[in-house]
Scaffold this active site. Structure first.
Site, PDB file in Angstrom:
ATOM      1  N   GLN A 132     -27.823   0.622  16.195  1.00  0.00           N
ATOM      2  CA  GLN A 132     -28.606   1.395  15.492  1.00  0.00           C
ATOM      3  C   GLN A 132     -30.121   1.114  14.936  1.00  0.00           C
ATOM      4  O   GLN A 132     -29.254   0.824  14.129  1.00  0.00           O
ATOM      5  CB  GLN A 132     -26.968   1.633  14.244  1.00  0.00           C
ATOM      6  CG  GLN A 132     -27.069   2.789  13.865  1.00  0.00           C
ATOM      7  CD  GLN A 132     -27.049   2.949  12.582  1.00  0.00           C
ATOM      8  OE1 GLN A 132     -25.954   1.771  11.915  1.00  0.00           O
ATOM      9  NE2 GLN A 132     -26.606   4.436  11.865  1.00  0.00           N
ATOM     10  N   GLY A 133     -30.165   2.186  15.521  1.00  0.00           N
ATOM     11  CA  GLY A 133     -31.755   1.592  14.889  1.00  0.00           C
ATOM     12  C   GLY A 133     -32.455   3.034  14.179  1.00  0.00           C
ATOM     13  O   GLY A 133     -33.324   4.036  15.143  1.00  0.00           O
ATOM     14  N   SER A 135     -32.644   2.949  10.634  1.00  0.00           N
ATOM     15  CA  SER A 135     -33.516   2.312   9.294  1.00  0.00           C
ATOM     16  C   SER A 135     -35.382   1.818   9.337  1.00  0.00           C
ATOM     17  O   SER A 135     -35.201   1.134  10.889  1.00  0.00           O
ATOM     18  CB  SER A 135     -32.959   0.740   8.064  1.00  0.00           C
ATOM     19  OG  SER A 135     -31.881   2.409   8.114  1.00  0.00           O
ATOM     20  N   SER A 167     -28.297  -4.304  13.507  1.00  0.00           N
ATOM     21  CA  SER A 167     -27.076  -5.010  13.002  1.00  0.00           C
ATOM     22  C   SER A 167     -26.937  -5.224  14.850  1.00  0.00           C
ATOM     23  O   SER A 167     -26.481  -4.330  15.536  1.00  0.00           O
ATOM     24  CB  SER A 167     -26.249  -4.289  12.843  1.00  0.00           C
ATOM     25  OG  SER A 167     -26.313  -4.490  10.890  1.00  0.00           O
ATOM     26  N   GLU A 250     -19.847   6.019  10.116  1.00  0.00           N
ATOM     27  CA  GLU A 250     -20.218   5.396   9.431  1.00  0.00           C
ATOM     28  C   GLU A 250     -19.342   5.193   8.251  1.00  0.00           C
ATOM     29  O   GLU A 250     -18.925   4.306   8.064  1.00  0.00           O
ATOM     30  CB  GLU A 250     -22.221   5.067   9.643  1.00  0.00           C
ATOM     31  CG  GLU A 250     -21.997   3.645   8.797  1.00  0.00           C
ATOM     32  CD  GLU A 250     -23.645   3.239   9.334  1.00  0.00           C
ATOM     33  OE1 GLU A 250     -24.476   4.272   9.404  1.00  0.00           O
ATOM     34  OE2 GLU A 250     -24.262   2.554   9.478  1.00  0.00           O
ATOM     35  N   GLU A 380     -25.979   3.678  -4.747  1.00  0.00           N
ATOM     36  CA  GLU A 380     -26.400   4.955  -5.491  1.00  0.00           C
ATOM     37  C   GLU A 380     -26.136   6.170  -4.763  1.00  0.00           C
ATOM     38  O   GLU A 380     -26.085   7.902  -5.589  1.00  0.00           O
ATOM     39  CB  GLU A 380     -27.382   4.098  -6.121  1.00  0.00           C
ATOM     40  CG  GLU A 380     -28.136   3.632  -6.818  1.00  0.00           C
ATOM     41  CD  GLU A 380     -27.723   2.196  -6.458  1.00  0.00           C
ATOM     42  OE1 GLU A 380     -27.995   2.011  -5.071  1.00  0.00           O
ATOM     43  OE2 GLU A 380     -26.991   0.854  -7.374  1.00  0.00           O
TER      44      GLU A 380
HETATM   45  C1  FAD Z   1     -25.603  -5.615   6.583  1.00  0.00           C
HETATM   46  C2  FAD Z   1     -26.876  -4.380   6.854  1.00  0.00           C
HETATM   47  C3  FAD Z   1     -26.186  -4.148   8.491  1.00  0.00           C
HETATM   48  C4  FAD Z   1     -27.765  -2.766   8.542  1.00  0.00           C
HETATM   49  N1  FAD Z   1     -27.663  -2.558   9.620  1.00  0.00           N
HETATM   50  C5  FAD Z   1     -27.761  -1.228   9.422  1.00  0.00           C
HETATM   51  C6  FAD Z   1     -28.458  -0.832  11.766  1.00  0.00           C
HETATM   52  O1  FAD Z   1     -27.651  -1.620  12.114  1.00  0.00           O
HETATM   53  N2  FAD Z   1     -29.208  -0.436  11.811  1.00  0.00           N
HETATM   54  C7  FAD Z   1     -29.950   0.586  11.015  1.00  0.00           C
HETATM   55  O2  FAD Z   1     -30.514   1.903  10.789  1.00  0.00           O
HETATM   56  N3  FAD Z   1     -29.295   0.362   9.496  1.00  0.00           N
HETATM   57  C8  FAD Z   1     -28.732  -0.796   9.302  1.00  0.00           C
HETATM   58  N4  FAD Z   1     -28.825  -1.140   7.684  1.00  0.00           N
HETATM   59  C9  FAD Z   1     -29.828  -0.880   6.929  1.00  0.00           C
HETATM   60  C10 FAD Z   1     -29.232   0.505   5.400  1.00  0.00           C
HETATM   61  O3  FAD Z   1     -29.173   1.541   5.975  1.00  0.00           O
HETATM   62  C11 FAD Z   1     -30.143   0.511   4.329  1.00  0.00           C
HETATM   63  O4  FAD Z   1     -30.839  -0.801   3.822  1.00  0.00           O
HETATM   64  C12 FAD Z   1     -29.845   1.546   3.182  1.00  0.00           C
HETATM   65  O5  FAD Z   1     -29.652   3.087   3.910  1.00  0.00           O
HETATM   66  C13 FAD Z   1     -30.463   1.575   2.561  1.00  0.00           C
HETATM   67  O6  FAD Z   1     -32.289   1.645   2.316  1.00  0.00           O
HETATM   68  P1  FAD Z   1     -33.471   0.676   2.075  1.00  0.00           P
HETATM   69  O7  FAD Z   1     -32.906  -1.213   2.534  1.00  0.00           O
HETATM   70  O8  FAD Z   1     -34.643   1.005   2.881  1.00  0.00           O
HETATM   71  O9  FAD Z   1     -33.085   0.569   0.504  1.00  0.00           O
HETATM   72  P2  FAD Z   1     -34.090   1.964  -0.238  1.00  0.00           P
HETATM   73  O10 FAD Z   1     -33.271   3.359   0.650  1.00  0.00           O
HETATM   74  O11 FAD Z   1     -35.428   1.301  -0.435  1.00  0.00           O
HETATM   75  O12 FAD Z   1     -33.485   1.825  -1.837  1.00  0.00           O
HETATM   76  C14 FAD Z   1     -33.565   0.315  -2.533  1.00  0.00           C
HETATM   77  C15 FAD Z   1     -33.213   1.380  -3.967  1.00  0.00           C
HETATM   78  O13 FAD Z   1     -32.935   2.207  -4.342  1.00  0.00           O
HETATM   79  C16 FAD Z   1     -32.514   2.875  -4.465  1.00  0.00           C
HETATM   80  N5  FAD Z   1     -32.349   4.303  -4.467  1.00  0.00           N
HETATM   81  C17 FAD Z   1     -33.169   4.614  -3.215  1.00  0.00           C
HETATM   82  N6  FAD Z   1     -33.322   5.813  -3.266  1.00  0.00           N
HETATM   83  C18 FAD Z   1     -32.260   6.388  -4.159  1.00  0.00           C
HETATM   84  C19 FAD Z   1     -32.476   8.097  -5.190  1.00  0.00           C
HETATM   85  N7  FAD Z   1     -32.478   9.266  -4.589  1.00  0.00           N
HETATM   86  N8  FAD Z   1     -31.418   7.766  -5.631  1.00  0.00           N
HETATM   87  C20 FAD Z   1     -30.822   7.079  -6.502  1.00  0.00           C
HETATM   88  N9  FAD Z   1     -30.910   5.240  -6.198  1.00  0.00           N
HETATM   89  C21 FAD Z   1     -32.286   5.113  -5.258  1.00  0.00           C
HETATM   90  C22 FAD Z   1     -31.123   2.611  -3.246  1.00  0.00           C
HETATM   91  O14 FAD Z   1     -29.922   2.532  -3.604  1.00  0.00           O
HETATM   92  C23 FAD Z   1     -31.697   0.824  -3.601  1.00  0.00           C
HETATM   93  O15 FAD Z   1     -30.257   0.680  -4.853  1.00  0.00           O
HETATM   94  C24 FAD Z   1     -28.072  -2.076   7.079  1.00  0.00           C
HETATM   95  C25 FAD Z   1     -27.992  -2.698   5.950  1.00  0.00           C
HETATM   96  C26 FAD Z   1     -27.436  -4.172   5.471  1.00  0.00           C
HETATM   97  C27 FAD Z   1     -27.605  -4.295   4.593  1.00  0.00           C
END
Ligand code: FAD
Length: 396
Positions: A132-133, A135, A167, A250, A380
């Site tokens: 899944q591409g 993020s 992933s 998902e 969150e």
């Molecule tokens: C084990 C794992 C597998 C994953 N696999 C995939 C995958 O296969 N494909 C894919 O596309 N993605 C994948 N992801 C990515 C995942 O979807 C993102 O990590 C997730 O959506 C959070 O985005 P971010 O890491 O950019 O954090 P950010 O969005 O930068 O968030 C950082 C912090 O700020 C908080 N925050 C952000 N916005 C708000 C708001 N509006 N209100 C309150 N709090 C807020 C968040 O809760 C978090 O604590 C994976 C992540 C993990 C950990």
């Protein structure tokens, strides 16, 4: 409300349980101490793929998928029973889980007939595994801020940009990609969704390693990757709607992972771990703690049933899926915290010990549990969705 299964459902359960007992090799359940849904190496991945093929040949993959695409065409209740029996047997997560749970259902909803015929059967058989591409470095919670571009060029699109946290991309044959096709439109309206072969020229995959040392996800770079127009999923510039389907599925499927099996393992552990001259199980406070976790698992099960009722009525998974996702992943953390307290210093050892023969499982679980409160949308974000879209509270 009747929580009993009908006789036909019990017959289904019996048949699947018997099939698993006859076919699931015990070594397959124990072969990966990372206990992660992405296999720790290619050998393990291929072993699990062979297992998926065996299950598929016997008609046990895609229980609720339409029969015309190779699924069993059974109902959602059978799907729940399948999950319960599969988890109880401690069978490994199928390597095609991303295709089976997220991407296949998205193609079923948005694909053309040609796309459905082309992509769905190999998802079931395990011949094609998907990633899944979505993020990107600057687009996680705010997914619509993505910057990967797809520029139309005759009969194809040229893809440029970067995905992250992808992933299992190092094992995948295909990836579903969200890319910006109209940079001038409001951000939710200029996105499209593409189905891209991972062996396309211009794709580079770089590993990212988890805290446990496990290689779960990757960065994926796209440099002038040519994607045929036929690989556009859903209408041009409507990719946000397509991605919402994927995210709903998902959330539903990640929340459906019930840690009851882990709690059962914890109970077994408590009966053997030394504590105050006896075993941990003899301590009423510890027993109370474990009992609470069992109660929480039961509550999660009924939360899932509420979602199920909605889906049986023919409604797509809605924002209520966030309740399941939030409670499931937070419960996973509570289970691993309880394991840490029970094991004390033993939890820090990534090798079998005299007291804890399955110490690597707990070591990995302790370090990895929090990932589920981030993946598929952070806790969150789930709280925001529940507040705004389920409870109707004003936007914060
Ligand atoms: C084990 C794992 C597998 C994953 N696999 C995939 C995958 O296969 N494909 C894919 O596309 N993605 C994948 N992801 C990515 C995942 O979807 C993102 O990590 C997730 O959506 C959070 O985005 P971010 O890491 O950019 O954090 P950010 O969005 O930068 O968030 C950082 C912090 O700020 C908080 N925050 C952000 N916005 C708000 C708001 N509006 N209100 C309150 N709090 C807020 C968040 O809760 C978090 O604590 C994976 C992540 C993990 C950990």
């Amino acid at each position: 409300m009747n929580f009993e299964w009908g006789p036909e459902h019990e017959a289904f359960r019996k048949e699947f349980r018997a099939w698993l007992a006859a076919n699931l090799a015990p070594e397959l359940c124990l072969d990966d101490p990372a206990d992660d849904r992405v296999a720790s190496d290619r050998e393990t991945f291929e072993r699990r793929r062979a297992w998926q093929k065996q299950m598929h040949a016997a008609g046990w993959v895609g229980i609720a998928w339409p029969a015309e695409y190779g699924g069993r065409g059974a109902g959602l209740i059978e799907r729940i029973i399948w999950d319960e029996e599969y988890a109880a047997a401690r069978a490994p997560v199928l390597p095609g889980n991303m295709g089976l749970n997220l991407i296949g259902p998205t193609i079923i909803q948005w694909g053309t007939d040609a796309q459905k015929s082309r992509y769905l059967p190999p998802i079931l058989s395990g011949d094609e595994v998907w990633a899944q591409g979505f993020s990107e470095p600057g687009a996680g919670s705010d997914l619509a801020g993505l910057q990967t571009r797809a520029v139309e060029q005759g009969d194809q699109f040229l893809l440029n940009g970067q995905k992250v946290w992808t992933s299992g991309a190092h094992f995948a044959h295909w990836i579903i990609v969200l890319a910006r096709t109209n940079p001038d439109a409001p951000k939710h309206q200029g996105i499209s969704c593409f189905l891209v072969p991972m062996d396309s020229p211009g794709i580079t995959v770089r590993p990212l390693v988890l805290l446990t040392g496990h290689r779960h996800f990757n960065e994926v770079f796209f440099s002038d990757v040519a994607v045929p127009r036929a690989n556009l999923l859903g209408p041009l510039n409507q990719g946000w709607k397509v991605s919402t389907t994927t995210l709903m599925h998902e959330r539903h499927s990640s929340g459906a992972r019930n840690p009851l099996g882990q709690v059962a393992r914890l109970v077994a552990l408590a009966r053997s771990v030394p504590h105050d001259g006896g075993t941990a199980w003899e301590n009423p406070v510890i027993r109370q703690r474990l009992a609470q976790l069992v109660i929480d698992c039961e509550a999660l099960k009924y939360t899932r049933f509420r979602n199920l009722t909605r889906m049986i009525r023919g409604e797509p998974p809605g924002p209520e899926g966030s309740i399941l996702k939030l409670s499931g992943s937070e419960l996973g953390v509570r289970v691993s915290d309880a394991a840490g307290e029970l094991l004390g210093m033993h939890a820090l050892v990534n090798a079998p010990t005299e007291f804890v023969p399955d110490a690597p499982r707990w070591f990995n679980r302790l370090l990895a549990a929090r990932q589920y409160t981030i993946s598929a949308g952070t806790s969150e974000i789930q709280r925001n969705i529940i507040g705004e879209r389920v409870l109707g509270l004003p936007k914060g």
